[in-house]
Design a protein around this motif. Structure first.
Motif, PDB file in Angstrom:
ATOM      1  N   HIS A  38       0.799  -1.236   0.000  1.00  0.00           N
ATOM      2  CA  HIS A  38       0.000   0.000   0.000  1.00  0.00           C
ATOM      3  C   HIS A  38       0.828   1.282   0.000  1.00  0.00           C
ATOM      4  O   HIS A  38       0.401   2.288  -0.549  1.00  0.00           O
ATOM      5  N   ASP A  39       2.022   1.252   0.621  1.00  0.00           N
ATOM      6  CA  ASP A  39       2.853   2.474   0.680  1.00  0.00           C
ATOM      7  C   ASP A  39       4.129   2.354  -0.145  1.00  0.00           C
ATOM      8  O   ASP A  39       5.073   3.105   0.072  1.00  0.00           O
ATOM      9  N   LYS A  83       5.395   5.599  -1.811  1.00  0.00           N
ATOM     10  CA  LYS A  83       5.155   6.730  -0.907  1.00  0.00           C
ATOM     11  C   LYS A  83       5.761   8.035  -1.433  1.00  0.00           C
ATOM     12  O   LYS A  83       5.259   9.126  -1.152  1.00  0.00           O
ATOM     13  N   HIS A 112       0.300   8.512  -3.973  1.00  0.00           N
ATOM     14  CA  HIS A 112       0.924   7.194  -3.752  1.00  0.00           C
ATOM     15  C   HIS A 112      -0.076   6.033  -3.778  1.00  0.00           C
ATOM     16  O   HIS A 112       0.311   4.927  -4.181  1.00  0.00           O
ATOM     17  N   HIS A 164      -6.871   3.543   0.135  1.00  0.00           N
ATOM     18  CA  HIS A 164      -6.414   3.610   1.536  1.00  0.00           C
ATOM     19  C   HIS A 164      -6.068   5.009   2.030  1.00  0.00           C
ATOM     20  O   HIS A 164      -5.731   5.199   3.189  1.00  0.00           O
ATOM     21  N   ASP A 168      -4.256   0.197   8.436  1.00  0.00           N
ATOM     22  CA  ASP A 168      -3.309   1.293   8.176  1.00  0.00           C
ATOM     23  C   ASP A 168      -3.476   2.397   9.224  1.00  0.00           C
ATOM     24  O   ASP A 168      -2.492   2.931   9.744  1.00  0.00           O
TER      25      ASP A 168
HETATM   26 FE   LIG Z   1      -0.379   5.422   2.547  1.00  0.00          FE
END
Ligand SMILES: [Fe+2]
Ligand SMILES: [Fe+2]
Length: 224
Positions: free
Chosen positions: A77-78, A81, A87, A119, A140
């Motif tokens: 998910h990151d 970033k 992102h 997210h 998260d």
């Molecule tokens: Fe994030």
């Protein structure tokens, strides 16, 4: 007899190992940048992402969400970033690039990408509808509140320098209360809602105790 060249299919790459490796590399690059190219003293991103994976897996188990979708989305998910507010979209694109080269169930890749795309944000006005996206969002955000937030953000905050004092760190942590309250109210799944409330309570308790110690208030009630 001539040796036959071993052809290994890139489709056979184990997906978990592959996404972990990619995330580790991205986290290390980010950490080195944070520390101005020096050996990083703390890898915030890796600490955060591994916490999110742990929480997401627990939430998936408790809510019946698809474990593979949730885990792959949590690892990735990151991963982009550095793209800032974009992102999630960039991370979703990355998922579409990396997962097809692995043994990850191909029919689930689109779902992973949709979870990553959704997210963003520390709180939400409208809840997410998809269960796996809800689980990733909750995990998260759970990893950003409570005592975890103090221990994850403190090294990064101290590193910024500018004559930080303990009181300034407490003030900054208290300021986080505003968004944390909204984050708690935005949790989707029942176990995350419960845990988030407890985390915020513990966070405030710890700050109160720390301030009391600094002020010597704990000396007032000593017997005799
Ligand atoms: Fe994030
Ligand atoms: Fe995150």
């Amino acid at each position: 007899m001539p040796k036959t060249k071993k052809i290994s299919s890139s489709k056979n790459k184990p997906w978990r190992k592959t996404v972990q490796k990619a995330m580790k590399k991205a986290a290390e690059t980010e950490a080195r940048q944070r520390f101005g190219g020096a050996e990083p003293l703390f890898d915030y991103r890796w600490e955060h992402v591994t916490a999110v994976v742990t929480l997401a897996l627990k939430l998936a188990e408790q809510t019946g969400a698809d474990v593979e979708v949730v885990e792959a989305a949590a690892w990735l998910h990151d991963i982009r970033k550095e793209a800032g507010p974009k992102h999630p979209q960039e991370g979703a694109k990355f998922a579409h690039q990396i997962l097809p080269k692995t043994d990850f169930p191909q029919e689930k890749i689109g779902h992973v990408a949709r979870c990553i795309r959704a997210h963003m944000g520390l709180w939400r006005r409208k809840p997410l509808k998809d269960l796996e996206a809800q689980v990733l969002w909750d995990a998260d955000k759970l990893a950003k509140i409570g005592l975890t937030s103090l221990f994850h953000f403190m090294p990064v905050t101290i590193m910024r320098g500018n004559g930080r004092t303990t009181q300034k760190l407490i003030d900054d942590a208290r300021a986080n209360n505003k968004w944390m309250t909204k984050t708690v109210a935005s949790m989707h799944t029942a176990p995350a809602q419960k845990a988030a409330k407890k985390r915020l309570k513990r966070f405030n308790k710890l700050l109160n105790r720390l301030e009391a110690e600094l002020a010597g208030d704990d000396l007032l009630n000593l017997p005799g």
